[in-house]
Design a protein around this motif. Structure first.
Motif, PDB file in Angstrom:
ATOM      1  N   ARG A 189       8.442  79.294 -33.875  1.00  0.00           N
ATOM      2  CA  ARG A 189       7.328  79.448 -33.245  1.00  0.00           C
ATOM      3  C   ARG A 189       6.163  80.351 -32.340  1.00  0.00           C
ATOM      4  O   ARG A 189       5.509  80.448 -32.317  1.00  0.00           O
ATOM      5  N   GLY A 190       7.729  81.679 -31.946  1.00  0.00           N
ATOM      6  CA  GLY A 190       6.931  82.831 -31.610  1.00  0.00           C
ATOM      7  C   GLY A 190       6.896  82.247 -29.995  1.00  0.00           C
ATOM      8  O   GLY A 190       6.302  82.795 -28.964  1.00  0.00           O
ATOM      9  N   ALA A 191       8.073  81.454 -29.487  1.00  0.00           N
ATOM     10  CA  ALA A 191       7.309  81.120 -27.940  1.00  0.00           C
ATOM     11  C   ALA A 191       8.743  81.967 -27.145  1.00  0.00           C
ATOM     12  O   ALA A 191       9.835  82.685 -27.769  1.00  0.00           O
ATOM     13  N   ASP A 192       8.403  82.593 -26.238  1.00  0.00           N
ATOM     14  CA  ASP A 192       9.312  83.749 -25.498  1.00  0.00           C
ATOM     15  C   ASP A 192      10.159  83.740 -23.964  1.00  0.00           C
ATOM     16  O   ASP A 192       8.915  82.971 -23.286  1.00  0.00           O
ATOM     17  N   PHE A 193      10.993  83.264 -23.975  1.00  0.00           N
ATOM     18  CA  PHE A 193      12.186  82.585 -22.946  1.00  0.00           C
ATOM     19  C   PHE A 193      12.595  83.563 -22.133  1.00  0.00           C
ATOM     20  O   PHE A 193      13.520  83.152 -20.849  1.00  0.00           O
ATOM     21  N   GLU A 194      12.575  85.233 -22.388  1.00  0.00           N
ATOM     22  CA  GLU A 194      13.494  86.020 -21.828  1.00  0.00           C
ATOM     23  C   GLU A 194      12.447  87.188 -21.377  1.00  0.00           C
ATOM     24  O   GLU A 194      13.089  87.541 -20.035  1.00  0.00           O
ATOM     25  N   SER A 195      11.611  86.917 -21.838  1.00  0.00           N
ATOM     26  CA  SER A 195      11.030  88.348 -20.543  1.00  0.00           C
ATOM     27  C   SER A 195       9.931  88.052 -19.350  1.00  0.00           C
ATOM     28  O   SER A 195       9.512  86.766 -19.955  1.00  0.00           O
ATOM     29  N   ASN A 208       8.175  87.612 -15.539  1.00  0.00           N
ATOM     30  CA  ASN A 208       9.228  87.292 -14.089  1.00  0.00           C
ATOM     31  C   ASN A 208       9.734  85.547 -13.905  1.00  0.00           C
ATOM     32  O   ASN A 208       9.067  85.133 -14.801  1.00  0.00           O
ATOM     33  N   ILE A 209      10.215  85.407 -12.763  1.00  0.00           N
ATOM     34  CA  ILE A 209      11.600  84.475 -13.096  1.00  0.00           C
ATOM     35  C   ILE A 209      10.050  83.355 -12.931  1.00  0.00           C
ATOM     36  O   ILE A 209       9.910  81.943 -13.895  1.00  0.00           O
ATOM     37  N   PHE A 210       9.048  83.089 -12.449  1.00  0.00           N
ATOM     38  CA  PHE A 210       8.223  81.986 -12.481  1.00  0.00           C
ATOM     39  C   PHE A 210       7.010  81.461 -13.969  1.00  0.00           C
ATOM     40  O   PHE A 210       7.096  80.853 -14.501  1.00  0.00           O
ATOM     41  N   LYS A 211       7.020  82.323 -14.969  1.00  0.00           N
ATOM     42  CA  LYS A 211       7.445  83.087 -16.446  1.00  0.00           C
ATOM     43  C   LYS A 211       7.844  82.396 -17.195  1.00  0.00           C
ATOM     44  O   LYS A 211       7.186  81.283 -17.902  1.00  0.00           O
ATOM     45  N   ARG A 212       9.140  82.458 -16.877  1.00  0.00           N
ATOM     46  CA  ARG A 212      10.018  81.795 -17.510  1.00  0.00           C
ATOM     47  C   ARG A 212      10.070  80.224 -17.011  1.00  0.00           C
ATOM     48  O   ARG A 212      10.699  79.611 -18.375  1.00  0.00           O
ATOM     49  N   ILE A 213       9.902  80.043 -16.068  1.00  0.00           N
ATOM     50  CA  ILE A 213      10.274  78.490 -15.629  1.00  0.00           C
ATOM     51  C   ILE A 213       8.872  77.987 -16.833  1.00  0.00           C
ATOM     52  O   ILE A 213       9.070  76.672 -17.300  1.00  0.00           O
ATOM     53  N   ARG A 214       7.583  78.455 -16.419  1.00  0.00           N
ATOM     54  CA  ARG A 214       6.058  78.001 -17.108  1.00  0.00           C
ATOM     55  C   ARG A 214       6.584  77.761 -18.648  1.00  0.00           C
ATOM     56  O   ARG A 214       6.476  77.352 -19.189  1.00  0.00           O
ATOM     57  N   ALA A 215       7.493  78.930 -19.331  1.00  0.00           N
ATOM     58  CA  ALA A 215       7.602  78.994 -20.886  1.00  0.00           C
ATOM     59  C   ALA A 215       9.094  78.170 -20.626  1.00  0.00           C
ATOM     60  O   ALA A 215       9.020  77.260 -22.666  1.00  0.00           O
ATOM     61  N   LEU A 216       9.315  77.377 -20.311  1.00  0.00           N
ATOM     62  CA  LEU A 216       9.960  76.129 -20.258  1.00  0.00           C
ATOM     63  C   LEU A 216       9.841  74.795 -20.855  1.00  0.00           C
ATOM     64  O   LEU A 216      10.539  73.552 -20.930  1.00  0.00           O
ATOM     65  N   VAL A 217       8.552  74.672 -20.162  1.00  0.00           N
ATOM     66  CA  VAL A 217       7.747  73.828 -19.943  1.00  0.00           C
ATOM     67  C   VAL A 217       7.741  72.751 -21.504  1.00  0.00           C
ATOM     68  O   VAL A 217       8.453  71.366 -21.743  1.00  0.00           O
ATOM     69  N   PRO A 218       7.139  73.275 -22.389  1.00  0.00           N
ATOM     70  CA  PRO A 218       6.889  72.854 -23.528  1.00  0.00           C
ATOM     71  C   PRO A 218       8.858  72.796 -23.998  1.00  0.00           C
ATOM     72  O   PRO A 218       8.785  71.618 -25.043  1.00  0.00           O
TER      73      PRO A 218
END
Length: 275
Positions: A186-192, A194-204
């Motif tokens: 669905r277009g989610a990005d878990f790899e780009s 910094n570490i805080f953005k990656r953690i926020r991306a894991l919330v869904p």
């Protein structure tokens, strides 16, 4: 995540599979004690423990690479612990220095020591779960904790919770992998980022995983109720755990490992004093 080994059962007809589950639990604890008994920076003891794991996997008829995959699940912890030891242990000779970080031979040895200890403990524990079904594991834990019944401790319920938790570790990891792939589609990005953005991306990912876990728990409880499950005092067992020659031989081998580690520790201490 689909290659996760810890918590999975590997079906086979082997010497280790046919051992008493309670004895295997005690021997796994004794093996971990042997790993902790290895003297600091003394890697001969770790080599002995590693060879023991290889021999045990041969007796269990389990491919050693499958056992080795169990380290994948704790790879981050191993690397993080090694980095902490590498940069914050300052004893010994300085190998290189940059800014506020200093790497010494003592820190390098300590990093290798921590890595070997954690990895060997996980390898031994994974052998237990690979060769023991969740039902046998629950029976083994219940047998070992039987004396606690005299103080009204819910031994059976505790053993059941432990076995269910181990059983659902690989299931939850597979569910997590499935959710991540669906989010990526669905277009989610878990790899780009910094570490805080990656953690926020894991919330869904966490929210549907929590819902799925609750649904699995409800389905399991309904299935147990439908089968009239009850932890009563008169509950019987389909398979009764019995001691055999396999348990005696396994005990002798683990005892030999502990004696070998103690001997190697003394031999290493003698060499250190002599040199």
């Amino acid at each position: 995540m689909t290659n996760l080994t810890f918590g999975q059962f590997y079906p086979a007809k082997s010497f280790v599979h046919n051992m008493n589950a309670s004895v295997k639990i005690l021997l796994t604890i004794a093996y971990i004690v042997a790993v902790f008994m290895v003297t600091a920076y003394h890697f001969l003891g770790f080599l002995a423990c590693f060879l023991f794991v290889i021999i045990a996997s041969i007796f269990a008829k389990i491919p050693f690479l499958r056992v080795l995959k169990s380290i994948k699940g704790i790879l981050f912890i191993v690397v993080f612990s090694a980095i902490l030891q590498l940069f914050f242990i300052t004893s010994g000779n300085v190998l290189c220095s940059w800014w506020i970080f200093t790497i010494t031979d003592g820190g390098l040895l300590s990093a290798g020591y921590i890595t070997a200890r954690i990895s060997l403990m996980v390898l031994g524990a994974s052998l237990l779960t690979l060769t023991t079904t969740p039902v046998d594991l629950a029976d083994g834990i219940e047998t070992l904790l039987y004396p606690l019944k005299f103080i009204k401790f819910p031994v059976h319920e505790f053993a059941l919770i432990m076995s269910i938790a181990l059983r659902f570790i690989p299931s939850l990891m597979e569910e997590t992998d499935r959710i991540i792939k669906a989010q990526k589609a669905r277009g989610a990005d878990f790899e780009s980022g910094n570490i805080f953005k990656r953690i926020r991306a894991l919330v869904p990912v966490f929210i549907p995983l929590l819902i799925s876990s609750l649904r699995r728990a409800e389905e399991l409880s309904n299935a147990m109720d439908a089968r009239c499950y009850a932890s009563s005092k008169n509950r019987t067992k389909y398979k009764k755990l019995k001691l055999t020659y396999r348990d005696l031989l396994g005990t002798i081998l683990v005892a030999g490992l502990i004696v070998g580690v103690v001997y190697l520790n003394g031999f290493y201490a003698f060499l250190t004093v002599a040199l």
